[in-house]
Enzyme design. Structure first.
Site, PDB file in Angstrom:
ATOM      1  N   TRP A   1       0.864  -1.193   0.000  1.00  0.00           N
ATOM      2  CA  TRP A   1       0.000   0.000   0.000  1.00  0.00           C
ATOM      3  C   TRP A   1       0.899   1.241   0.000  1.00  0.00           C
ATOM      4  CZ3 TRP A   1      -2.004   2.749   4.796  1.00  0.00           C
ATOM      5  CH2 TRP A   1      -2.994   3.692   4.467  1.00  0.00           C
TER       6      TRP A   1
ATOM      7  N   ASP B   1      -0.627  -5.444   9.487  1.00  0.00           N
ATOM      8  CA  ASP B   1      -1.629  -4.477   9.072  1.00  0.00           C
ATOM      9  C   ASP B   1      -2.877  -5.279   8.727  1.00  0.00           C
ATOM     10  OD1 ASP B   1      -3.250  -2.592   7.954  1.00  0.00           O
ATOM     11  OD2 ASP B   1      -1.788  -1.868   6.478  1.00  0.00           O
TER      12      ASP B   1
ATOM     13  N   LYS C   1     -13.277  -0.961   6.170  1.00  0.00           N
ATOM     14  CA  LYS C   1     -13.857  -1.832   5.148  1.00  0.00           C
ATOM     15  C   LYS C   1     -14.839  -2.830   5.737  1.00  0.00           C
ATOM     16  CE  LYS C   1     -10.057  -0.867   4.084  1.00  0.00           C
ATOM     17  NZ  LYS C   1      -9.219   0.344   4.181  1.00  0.00           N
TER      18      LYS C   1
HETATM   19  N1  PLA Z   1      -3.703  -0.609   5.289  1.00  0.00           N
HETATM   20  C1  PLA Z   1      -3.988  -1.053   4.067  1.00  0.00           C
HETATM   21  C2  PLA Z   1      -3.279  -2.252   3.566  1.00  0.00           C
HETATM   22  C3  PLA Z   1      -4.947  -0.405   3.289  1.00  0.00           C
HETATM   23  O1  PLA Z   1      -5.210  -0.863   2.084  1.00  0.00           O
HETATM   24  C4  PLA Z   1      -5.596   0.731   3.798  1.00  0.00           C
HETATM   25  C5  PLA Z   1      -6.620   1.487   2.980  1.00  0.00           C
HETATM   26  C6  PLA Z   1      -5.260   1.145   5.094  1.00  0.00           C
HETATM   27  C7  PLA Z   1      -4.313   0.457   5.811  1.00  0.00           C
HETATM   28  C8  PLA Z   1      -5.855   2.346   5.758  1.00  0.00           C
HETATM   29  O2  PLA Z   1      -7.191   2.346   5.886  1.00  0.00           O
HETATM   30  P1  PLA Z   1      -7.935   3.285   6.912  1.00  0.00           P
HETATM   31  O3  PLA Z   1      -6.979   4.256   7.464  1.00  0.00           O
HETATM   32  O4  PLA Z   1      -9.000   3.917   6.113  1.00  0.00           O
HETATM   33  O5  PLA Z   1      -8.452   2.341   7.932  1.00  0.00           O
HETATM   34  N2  PLA Z   1      -6.459   1.451   1.589  1.00  0.00           N
HETATM   35  C9  PLA Z   1      -7.469   2.010   0.675  1.00  0.00           C
HETATM   36  C10 PLA Z   1      -7.755   3.454   0.953  1.00  0.00           C
HETATM   37  C11 PLA Z   1      -8.768   1.243   0.818  1.00  0.00           C
HETATM   38  C12 PLA Z   1      -6.585   4.380   1.032  1.00  0.00           C
HETATM   39  O6  PLA Z   1      -5.650   4.296   0.220  1.00  0.00           O
HETATM   40  O7  PLA Z   1      -6.606   5.194   1.959  1.00  0.00           O
HETATM   41  C13 PLA Z   1      -6.939   1.812  -0.742  1.00  0.00           C
HETATM   42  O8  PLA Z   1      -7.675   2.136  -1.687  1.00  0.00           O
HETATM   43  O9  PLA Z   1      -5.831   1.276  -0.907  1.00  0.00           O
END
Ligand code: PLA
Length: 456
Positions: free
Chosen positions: A185, A266, A302
């Site tokens: 991510w 995570d 989610k």
């Molecule tokens: N960790 C991972 C692996 C994630 O994919 C995301 C969110 C988070 C943490 C953080 O989420 P939160 O802070 O909202 O609880 N990833 C998303 C959204 C869904 C984003 O990038 O913020 C994504 O589209 O990858």
């Protein structure tokens, strides 16, 4: 009214006039004479910044975020056929965001309870929420919880939990290198750097097989310095959708424990991968069962659809209760100057649902329905590409796990799909399956077909 303003506007600059009206707005009783003397004082000050260039004139325009910026671009597109498969946000078959029924019910209960107030929570957040969150990830009868060697603090969703964990490690852990998967991510490296850690990558994904680079992973973790921190996605790896099997997890655990590597999980998708909260927590529970230490960042964005409520938790599993209590005292010192204490509403929703057996069951049914719909989208997209004879092997679409498919499309193909088909996705070729519906699958299949046949 100030005579100078009403009858002689030409006497002051536009800035002065704005300033005057602002001052009058703040305090209508200010006399005209005092206003004009204040006015001249402020205007005359060489440091006031009202004349000449901005003190921020040197600030460069920053690029949009690689994920959230996709939504910004999508919002600007007037096309009626546009489709946002960028951010991982669940949509219904009608393409609409969802609030779970069980969340609506919990909110109703909270609103109807007149005894509830809006006082500050403690620095560590809502006690019930923390206890129940630990149970959810570690299991209801986890020995680590029973032995009081887990400390859990409520944080601002998954991101905030990772950030607090990073800063705690930066301040108190002897090894400041964290290994994160390649790819991962996009926010991970930034979060850990800000926490004072230096980031290195371990091989994770093999583009040739579109599967796990297990050998590379073992080699890279095997040569990491003793004590290094390792970020692991608990399930539904983002962006690849590729998870280790349970046997592979067992090997990873063995290697990491033998080298004293510290796991930082995570867990942003518990329940979203398989539809089962317990099955998706297996990796974490395996590491906790051996009595070793670890960190876990949990998000309810989610799995409970609480994206904007920013509800999450950081748990640190320690060797014994004494260490856990000291660790918690230090977590408070991280949190207090960062956001003081977390928000009450979202955590109260989660606690209400988790502590009531009926509501909990209702949640698991709704969660499973979301996971199943995502899986059915995988099959529909795969079938649609097969029916069109789209060149390439697309079986990874049905093999990958969780919210995303890592399509293998390159950035030129993605740009083509956005320009010609108004389909928005991240430039690494990741698509959010949760944003797809039966109605939009054919459009996406057309776009992918055109991209792979026309853009190479
Ligand atoms: N960790 C991972 C692996 C994630 O994919 C995301 C969110 C988070 C943490 C953080 O989420 P939160 O802070 O909202 O609880 N990833 C998303 C959204 C869904 C984003 O990038 O913020 C994504 O589209 O990858």
């Amino acid at each position: 009214m100030h005579p100078q303003l009403s009858s002689h506007p030409a006497h002051g600059s536009a800035t002065d006039r704005r300033l005057n009206s602002m001052l009058r707005h703040i305090d209508p009783s200010i006399a005209s004479s005092s206003l004009s003397s204040m006015d001249s004082q402020i205007s005359a000050s060489p440091t006031s910044g009202f004349h000449g260039d901005s003190v921020f004139a040197h600030v460069a325009q920053a690029p949009e975020d690689s994920i959230l910026g996709v939504t910004v671009a999508y919002n600007k597109d007037p096309s009626p056929i546009k489709l946002n498969l960028g951010v991982g946000a669940y949509r219904t078959e009608e393409g609409k965001p969802v609030v779970l029924n069980v969340v609506r019910k919990a909110e109703q209960l909270l609103v109807n309870d007149r005894s509830r107030v809006k006082e500050y929570l403690p620095i560590v957040g809502l006690a019930d929420f923390n206890k129940l969150s630990a149970k959810l990830i570690f299991g209801a009868d986890s020995p680590a919880i029973q032995e009081n060697r887990v400390t859990t603090v409520q944080c601002l969703s998954g991101t905030g939990s990772l950030r607090v964990g990073a800063e705690f490690l930066g301040r108190h852990y002897h090894e400041r290198t964290i290994y994160i998967p390649q790819p991962t991510w996009g926010n991970h490296p930034k979060i850990f750097n800000l926490g004072g850690l230096s980031v290195k990558y371990y091989r994770y994904y093999d583009p040739a097989t579109r599967g796990l680079h297990f050998q590379g992973l073992l080699e890279d973790l095997g040569s990491a310095p003793t004590g290094a921190i390792v970020l692991l996605h608990a399930c539904a790896h983002n962006p690849t959708g590729v998870d280790p099997t349970l046997e592979q997890w067992a090997q990873i655990r063995q290697l990491m424990r033998s080298k004293g590597l510290l796991p930082f999980f995570d867990s942003a998708y518990q329940g979203f991968a398989s539809g089962s909260l317990d099955a998706d927590a297996q990796s974490v529970r395996m590491f906790v069962a051996d009595g070793g230490e670890c960190l876990v960042a949990q998000s309810y964005a989610k799995n409970m659809g609480l994206y904007g409520e920013r509800v999450g938790a950081l748990s640190i599993v320690c060797k014994n209760a004494d260490v856990a209590s000291r660790v918690e005292s230090q977590l408070k010192l991280v949190i207090r100057p960062m956001f003081s204490n977390p928000p009450i509403h979202g955590a109260s929703i989660v606690a209400t649902i988790l502590k009531d057996m009926n509501m909990y069951d209702e949640w698991t049914v709704e969660l499973k329905a979301m996971a199943d719909r995502i899986i059915s989208m995988r099959h529909k997209l795969f079938e649609a590409l097969r029916a069109k004879d789209t060149p390439g092997d697309w079986s990874h679409i049905i093999k990958q796990i969780g919210m995303f498919t890592f399509t293998g499309l390159n950035s030129e193909q993605v740009a083509f799909m956005t320009k010609e088909y108004h389909i928005y996705m991240t430039s690494d070729g990741r698509i959010s399956m949760a944003g797809l519906s039966s109605k939009t699958v054919p459009h996406l299949a057309d776009a992918i077909h055109a991209a792979v046949t026309r853009v190479r």
